[in-house]
Scaffold this active site. Structure first.
Site, short mmCIF file in Angstrom:
data_model
loop_
_atom_site.label_atom_id
_atom_site.label_comp_id
_atom_site.label_asym_id
_atom_site.label_seq_id
_atom_site.Cartn_x
_atom_site.Cartn_y
_atom_site.Cartn_z
N ARG A 1 -12.69 -8.68 -2.51
CA ARG A 1 -12.11 -8.49 -1.14
C ARG A 1 -11.59 -7.12 -1.04
NH1 ARG A 1 -6.63 -6.32 0.96
NH2 ARG A 1 -6.53 -7.42 2.97
N HIS B 1 -1.23 -5.64 7.24
CA HIS B 1 -2.16 -6.74 7.05
C HIS B 1 -3.65 -5.78 7.39
CE1 HIS B 1 -4.54 -10.41 8.24
NE2 HIS B 1 -4.28 -10.70 6.83
N THR C 1 -0.80 0.87 6.66
CA THR C 1 -0.47 0.00 5.79
C THR C 1 -0.07 -1.34 6.63
OG1 THR C 1 1.29 -0.72 4.23
CG2 THR C 1 1.89 0.56 5.76
N THR D 1 0.90 -1.05 0.01
CA THR D 1 0.12 -0.08 0.04
C THR D 1 0.64 1.14 -0.05
OG1 THR D 1 -1.47 -1.43 1.40
CG2 THR D 1 -1.78 1.19 1.33
#
Lengths: 293, 293
Positions: free
Chosen positions: A188, A212, A210, A160
């Site tokens: 998703r 998970h 940024t 990201t």
């Protein structure tokens, strides 16, 4: 600005650091030309989106081999924000997110609705091939099975990008943009287009997260950092929140944070995060833990 | 449980109150049969979704005349949650949200991806006509232009449903489900599938929000209530947060909240909210401000 928190391999390290340095300077130059905090984060994130090193122009493919992008932008003056999720084949999702904020009564548009809106405001589609690097396509072929892929691949497939800033009027803003996790299921949505993955409030500061996405959502990381910053330093607020995320839901990530008075921090619990910042003293950047030039 | 916070007209009042009473008892009966907090909120919200009085089975139409549904469920033990946004023609989006939580590595699935997932887990599609009442179709024809519609219509076109509970093991859970705002743009996502519109954490409590989704997102209402509840009573935490939302972004809404020790509150800043609760002393319900039977 940040270019994603993960185990950045040595062969990408220099390109990542160079990329965030250029983007930070791009955002800063907008401010020096009299642009707003919002203009600056948009410009910095567009610059990162256009850089094939990062997961935006160099986007990941989902399980169906398609590119689905998420982005958000938020204005700390009014708490207004705009976001797009699962939008296909757009060069600069952050600018589309800004259009959602400024030209609709809504805050989040998703999938086909987001693409229809893009068409209606004259944002052109670009072919999937233009968004995906040869490297990504090879990696995707290797890891077609998300279920096994994500474990081994978590640290290599989600970069990201994001920016936070404060302008001379004390207005803060944040923006985040991503292609998500490689081999994710179609549709998703991670944390990026959700207000918990980025937050900006002139009363407390601006954050871009940024890492998970599912873990970031669980602890509403951006909001958690913002609530800590009212009583702690920017570095403590970020560290405490990332530590909580590690303990409570075993998730790793990173965040950049700026306060309305211009104090900033770039913090991560992953192996590495490429980040850069420009303040009165000049350009700062880093990649490894505790590295700061 | 709540059946949405808005200016509920007198002709729907009794049906709304009856509906939430039945759903609260349904959820409670799951607990008495030994079900978990998660089972109970899912059962209560399914009951509300199946009731044509509320905006789920009696869903609103978007600007294209389609039904797009949002739902979330969250487990306070692990902070795990599942959500679907802009999913089409599903009878019980809350159960699909639970399947996202339990059967995927993700937390949010949107649009076509959510419908593909529904198919893959054997959740049947139902025709649009089965989801939309004749009343809604007539109202939709009247207000085809969202831009003018939403202002006059805001208080009559968004009745989200939701449930929160705590089981005898002290586990909290929340669930929220909605058809969104009438005449919304295709792909509009509100607060319901986003973790800021509902939150559950065994350390602090469970919340389900309703009202103007964009305002709820701006202040991350559910998270805000949860952070207040650590230092205030459940009623104060909800009132303070709704008051902040009114002052900061001029938004109205409602929330239900339960603490891990079983204290609960049903609070709203709109004209009315249909709510019901079951505790050791029996069934409670209300509709107008300060009304509690």
């Amino acid at each position: 600005v940040h270019g994603g928190a993960w185990a950045i391999p040595d062969e990408c390290a220099k390109a990542c650091v160079d990329g965030v340095k250029v983007a930070a300077q791009e955002g800063f130059s907008v401010l020096t030309r009299g642009g707003s905090a919002l203009d600056a984060v948009e410009a910095a994130v567009r610059n990162l989106e256009d850089n094939t090193v990062f997961n935006a122009r160099g986007a990941t493919l989902n399980a169906d081999g398609e590119v689905e992008l998420d982005a958000i932008i938020m204005d700390g003056r009014t708490l207004a924000s705009g976001a797009v999720s699962s939008v296909k084949n757009i060069a600069n999702p952050v600018s589309l997110a800004r259009a959602v904020m400024e030209k609709t009564d809504h805050m989040i548009l998703t999938s086909r609705g987001a693409n229809l809106f893009a068409e209606s405001v004259g944002v052109a589609s670009i072919p999937t091939e233009a968004l995906v690097s040869a490297y990504e396509r090879t990696e995707w072929e290797k890891h077609k099975n998300y279920a096994t892929g994500v474990k081994e691949d978590f640290n290599s497939a989600h970069d990201t990008v994001g920016a936070v800033t404060v302008d001379c009027a004390g207005n803060v803003a944040c923006a985040t943009s991503t292609g998500g996790i490689r081999n994710k299921m179609a549709g998703r949505v991670g944390d990026s287009p959700v207000i918990c993955g980025g937050y900006a409030d002139n009363c407390s500061g601006a954050v871009s997260c940024t890492g998970h996405g599912e873990s970031i959502l669980k602890v509403t990381l951006a909001r958690l950092i913002i609530s800590h910053v009212e009583q702690k330093t920017v570095a403590e607020a970020s560290q405490l929140s990332l530590q909580y995320m590690a303990e409570r839901v075993h998730g790793a990530g990173g965040a950049i944070l700026v306060s309305p008075s211009g104090r900033w921090a770039a913090t991560f619990s992953t192996d590495r995060m490429a980040w850069a910042a420009v303040d009165r003293e000049g350009l700062w950047y880093g990649l490894d833990p505790n590295e700061r030039h």
